[in-house]
Design a protein around this motif. Structure first.
Motif, short mmCIF file in Angstrom:
data_model
loop_
_atom_site.label_atom_id
_atom_site.label_comp_id
_atom_site.label_asym_id
_atom_site.label_seq_id
_atom_site.Cartn_x
_atom_site.Cartn_y
_atom_site.Cartn_z
N SER A 143 -100.27 57.17 -18.88
CA SER A 143 -99.30 57.61 -17.86
C SER A 143 -99.61 56.99 -16.50
CB SER A 143 -99.26 59.14 -17.79
OG SER A 143 -100.50 59.63 -17.39
N ARG A 144 -100.91 56.73 -16.25
CA ARG A 144 -101.25 56.06 -14.98
C ARG A 144 -100.75 54.62 -14.97
NH1 ARG A 144 -106.89 57.68 -12.25
NH2 ARG A 144 -106.72 59.93 -12.49
N LEU A 145 -100.88 53.98 -16.12
CA LEU A 145 -100.48 52.57 -16.19
C LEU A 145 -98.96 52.42 -16.25
CD1 LEU A 145 -103.19 51.25 -18.66
CD2 LEU A 145 -102.94 50.60 -16.27
N GLY A 146 -98.27 53.46 -16.68
CA GLY A 146 -96.82 53.36 -16.83
C GLY A 146 -96.08 54.07 -15.73
N ASP A 147 -94.79 54.22 -15.94
CA ASP A 147 -93.97 54.94 -14.98
C ASP A 147 -93.42 56.19 -15.65
OD1 ASP A 147 -92.24 53.86 -16.78
OD2 ASP A 147 -91.28 52.47 -15.38
N ARG A 187 -99.99 50.03 -21.24
CA ARG A 187 -99.77 51.48 -21.37
C ARG A 187 -99.50 51.90 -22.81
NH1 ARG A 187 -95.48 49.45 -17.92
NH2 ARG A 187 -93.43 49.53 -18.90
#
Lengths: 737, 230
Positions: B183-187, B156
């Motif tokens: 943002s998709r890969l993270g939280d 991310r």
């Protein structure tokens, strides 16, 4: 081992030697290798062949032997011959026997026949060990020698001396009687210990197969005692290596020499997790102990099988030579798969190269094979056998350290993770299910299975169950009137299943090994010695105290000699399909005996040995709870994740709820680990253990962050307060003792 | 810089570094930046003694790579905490030291934190404008693009760094796509962290480079949508 068995073993391996130096005795100690006393063959000329007689009486086999090596000081000689013989070599034991232990020997004097020729006259001798170290020799005592009426022992030089079925020495000289020096005085006779012979054999193996001379004997318990070394067990089939193969033990040595640093790092990562001492930077043994186990030796006696099981349990790494799927290797692999969770490698030599191999037995098709063929060497850098082995050792130990369910063999988990309710791990009585481990080939299926075992065994067992119940009812009826003997017995539905018939939607391997452990009645058919059956046999004998009912079709081809030796002790029921002699009653009787043995606290020998020798630190139960929680947390959400930027969560890209849930689950495991340490140990205990202190401090930082973000102020304060106490304890100088 | 230490020392060092980073993060979250800097400096002193040489032709050993990665990570964190503490020159120095490892052809590290911060800190401090840094930003994009085509594909921070460089160069579509990926890969914390960086940059560029500040405002708007979608 009984006296009869010992004598049979001695006779079939015994050798009569006649030559320029007169007559003498010897014994088969390896395929095509004979040991004798040097003075028996002192005049043998280099390169010349002399006739010797192997075996006794009708089974006697002439061989043309030549002298290949000797040790003058120990008075030991090693002879070689080229003929193929059907005899089992004696197992050589270097360790000295105990004082007072019974010994057995077999040697040849000579009688003169009518034609004036000397013919061999084999005779057994026995007695007790008088002194296991009489100036470097074994001093033996025998009543029969001591009686004074015995024949002179001329010709007995070189006779094998067995203790517990293993060759501990060879007769060399007598203490001569003052009247007749050829007669022994005081019943005493000397033998040279077997360690000199073992050195000759090791050197011979190195010459003929390129095996590393540093390889230790797995059957010698002292081979496994170096706490500061990695023990790698190499399990090999008997005889010379298959053409095109390299010596596996030598490949292990090379792997170590080339990748010692990486292997050491991986092993130490694994050892640290178990709180075991790391491998030191340099040691006298070089940090590696290669332990060799040949299956003919492992299976040659109960004592050896037990010693082999110890090695299978204790060695941190094992490498199995699957070339030709030797039944003995497969059997020991089955035991290893139960005894220890990794690291176990399998390799094939001959013409095999990785990716172009033979089809593996179905229950081992997921094995990640290496190759030790000469062809594999030609595939070049990175793919050479020792590089495959070192790579697998490094990744194996690294993964074993971090993955709680690491497996490189089937069975380990399946025979342990049975379920939480008693029903899941209760024994399965024969009145419910019987498992038959047998070949699946067409011929076997059409005859042995469909016409006999599969067709008739269930009915025989039902009748047995019916009779047993009737007997029980009668007994009850005599003791109290609650049950009427006239009432018909219950019908039982006995399923006699092969693997193919096991009724479950679960993965075949998983359900098979579970059943192998749980069924009371497991029948192992040694006919054809199929590799998958041999592996499953190892699993069964290692997991169930009842052992198994062993059977074999007497009309089929004989198993290889070393398996026959094992079968001698397992005493299989020898049925004959051709004549319809299935001996079901005998099979059932053996099963009933095994249950009676269990009741009398006599458990299966392999089962007992595995249980006794199992390496406790290598069992999952040995992992401290805090470590287990931390490992579980790290597998969900790694502590490196924030730096690395990568989440291990599958579908994290498309399911945020899942990602968040995984993060919470990991954080709660870390909290649980912190709380466990907090309440399980005193501050001084935490501070006094460097590993635990480091673990505690890391958890404290992680839990504080989690508590702060989640607004768990009480937890935050508690962590801060207790960490301060621990840090204070850690900063105090140690009190003097 | 010396060559790699024996393996046992490397493992112990890496464990110490891991602990120090966790403690520094905790202190940072508590707002105790000076203490976090002290913790990181202490462990960096130990790591430096064993740190590999970023230059040279000999291929790096796995141990050298592990040590270099830890050095780069700790130096990046040190720079971040120094920046928060207001010591911008020291922060720049830490990022540049980290960049020596991160940008080393010999060590082959897959990271861009020091690289991007070494470029953007002068923007925050007012020492440079986006125009002067354009070449450096383009070079950074090329480097990070190579990384996300390989082992940083699911990282991310790599996508966030790439987005930031594109945003500063005016590539709004590219930046938007890359922020979306980050943002998709993270939280939610990933988005919070990206937003904090952009707010600092926006504040620094507000008067000096209104166009850049406007682009950052747009990005903050997308990210608030992304955060809401979480």
């Amino acid at each position: 081992m009984t006296e009869d068995n010992t004598l049979s073993l001695l006779k079939q391996a015994s050798v009569f030697i006649r030559g320029p130096d007169g007559i003498g005795s010897g014994c088969l100690v390896a395929p095509q290798r004979i040991a004798t006393a040097l003075h028996v063959v002192r005049s043998w000329q280099q390169g010349r062949h002399y006739e010797v007689q192997l075996g006794v009486h009708g089974e006697r086999r002439p061989c043309q032997a030549r002298l290949i090596d000797s040790d003058a000081q120990a008075d030991v000689a090693l002879l070689a011959f080229d003929e193929a013989v059907n005899a089992t070599p004696l197992v050589v034991r270097a360790a000295a026997p105990d004082r007072g232990a019974r010994w057995d020997a077999y040697g040849y004097s000579a009688l003169t026949n009518a034609a004036g020729q000397e013919v061999p006259d084999g005779q057994p001798l026995s007695g007790t060990i008088d002194d296991p170290d009489a100036g470097g020799r074994l001093l033996l005592y025998s009543d029969s020698i001591g009686a004074g009426s015995g024949s002179p022992l001329r010709g007995f030089s070189g006779s094998p001396v067995l203790v517990d079925g293993q060759l501990v020495g060879q007769l060399t000289r007598i203490i001569g009687d003052s009247d007749d020096a050829s007669r022994p005085a005081y019943g005493k006779v000397y033998a040279t210990p077997a360690r000199a012979l073992q050195a000759l054999l090791a050197a011979d193996r190195a010459k003929t197969s390129g095996a590393a001379t540093g390889t230790r004997d797995a059957l010698d318990p002292s081979s496994l005692r170096d706490a500061d070394a990695l023990h790698v067990l190499v399990v090999m089939p008997p005889g010379a290596s298959v053409a095109g193969s390299l010596a596996l033990d030598e490949q292990v040595q090379q792997a170590w020499e080339h990748q010692r640093r990486d292997i050491t790092a991986a092993v130490n990562g694994y050892r640290r997790g178990l709180r075991l001492p790391p491998l030191p930077e340099s040691t006298a043994n070089g940090g590696l102990v290669v332990v060799g186990l040949r299956t003919d030796q492992a299976l040659s006696s109960k004592a050896n099988l037990r010693a082999a099981v110890r090695a299978l349990c204790r060695c941190e790494a094992a490498l199995f030579d699957l070339t030709g799927y030797d039944p003995g290797v497969m059997f020991l692999l089955g035991i290893r798969s139960v005894a220890r969770r990794g690291v176990t490698l399998a390799s094939i030599g001959g013409t095999f190269t990785v990716g172009n191999g033979p089809e593996l037995p179905f229950n081992l098709q997921l094995l990640n094979l290496a190759s030790h063929s000469k062809l594999q060497v030609k595939l070049g850098e990175g793919l050479r056998p020792h590089q495959l082995i070192s790579g697998k050792l490094v990744s194996g130990f690294s993964e074993l350290a971090s993955l709680p369910h690491y497996l490189d063999l089937p069975a380990y988990e399946s025979v342990r993770q049975l379920g939480g309710e008693a029903k899941a791990y209760q024994p399965i009585p024969y009145t419910s299910k019987v498992l038959v481990l047998c070949p699946f080939g067409k011929t076997y299926t059409e005859t042995n299975w469909e016409l006999f075992i599969g067709l008739q065994l269930a009915d025989k067992l039902k009748e047995h169950a019916r009779q047993a119940e009737l007997k029980e009812r009668e007994r009850l009826a005599q003791s109290r009137d609650s049950v009427s003997p006239a009432q018909p017995p219950r019908e039982v539905d006995i399923r006699v299943e092969r693997l193919l018939e096991v009724r479950t939607p679960r993965l075949v391997a998983q359900s098979l090994y579970e059943a192998i452990r749980l069924v009371d009645l497991c029948i192992i058919d040694w006919t054809e010695c199929r590799p998958n059956v041999m592996f499953e046999a190892g699993v069964r004998l290692a997991t169930n105290a009842l052992g198994a009912v062993h059977i074999i079709d007497a009309g089929a081809a004989e198993p290889p000699p070393h398996v026959q030796t094992l079968l001698q002790s397992l005493n299989p029921v020898r049925y004959r399909c051709a004549s319809g002699k299935m001996l079901y009653d005998e099979m059932i009787s053996r099963f009933e005996t095994s249950k009676a043995d269990f009741g009398a606290l006599r458990y299966g020998e392999v089962f007992s040995a595995v249980g006794e020798f199992i390496d406790l630190p290598a069992q999952s139960v040995a992992l401290p709870l805090a470590d287990e929680l931390i490992r579980s947390a790290n597998l969900l959400s790694s502590e490196d994740e924030e730096s690395a930027g990568i989440a291990p969560v599958l579908f994290s890209e498309v399911n945020k709820q899942l990602t968040e849930a995984v993060g919470h689950a990991a954080a709660e495991r870390r909290l649980a680990a912190w709380l466990f340490i907090r309440y399980r140990y005193k501050p001084a205990d935490i501070a006094g253990d460097a590993t635990r202190l480091e673990q505690f401090q890391l958890l404290s930082a992680q839990v504080r962050r989690w508590a702060r973000k989640g607004d768990f102020s009480e937890v935050l304060e508690q962590v801060k307060a207790f960490e301060a106490v621990v840090n204070s304890a850690a900063s105090k100088p140690e009190a003097p003792p | 810089m010396s060559s790699a230490q024996p393996i046992a020392d490397v493992d112990a060092l890496l464990r110490r570094a891991k602990l120090a980073k966790a403690q520094a993060k905790d202190l940072r979250d508590e707002g105790e930046f000076t203490e976090a800097v002290a913790v990181l400096n202490r462990v960096l002193e130990q790591l430096s003694a064993a740190a590999p040489d970023p230059k040279g032709d000999a291929p790096a050993t796995p141990d050298e790579q592990r040590l270099a990665m830890e050095m780069a990570d700790c130096l990046g964190m040190l720079g971040g905490n120094l920046r928060r503490a207001g010591a911008l020159a020291d922060a720049q120095d830490a990022f540049m030291r980290g960049l020596q490892f991160e940008g080393s052809a010999r060590l082959q590290l897959s990271s861009s934190y020091n690289l991007v911060n070494a470029i953007t800190l002068p923007l925050e401090s007012g020492a440079a404008g986006t125009g002067e840094l354009a070449d450096a930003l383009r070079d950074a994009i090329a480097a990070i693009e190579r990384q996300v085509a390989g082992e940083r594909r699911r990282d991310r921070w790599a996508w966030a760094d790439l987005a930031e460089c594109r945003l500063l160069l005016g590539d709004l579509d590219g930046a938007r796509m890359n922020y979306e990926q980050a943002s998709r890969l993270g939280d939610s914390e990933t988005v919070d962290s990206i937003v904090a960086v952009l707010r600092r940059l926006q504040a620094a560029l507000q008067g000096r480079d209104p166009q850049a500040a406007e682009r950052i405002a747009a990005a903050l708007s997308w990210l608030s949508g992304a955060a809401g979608a979480v």
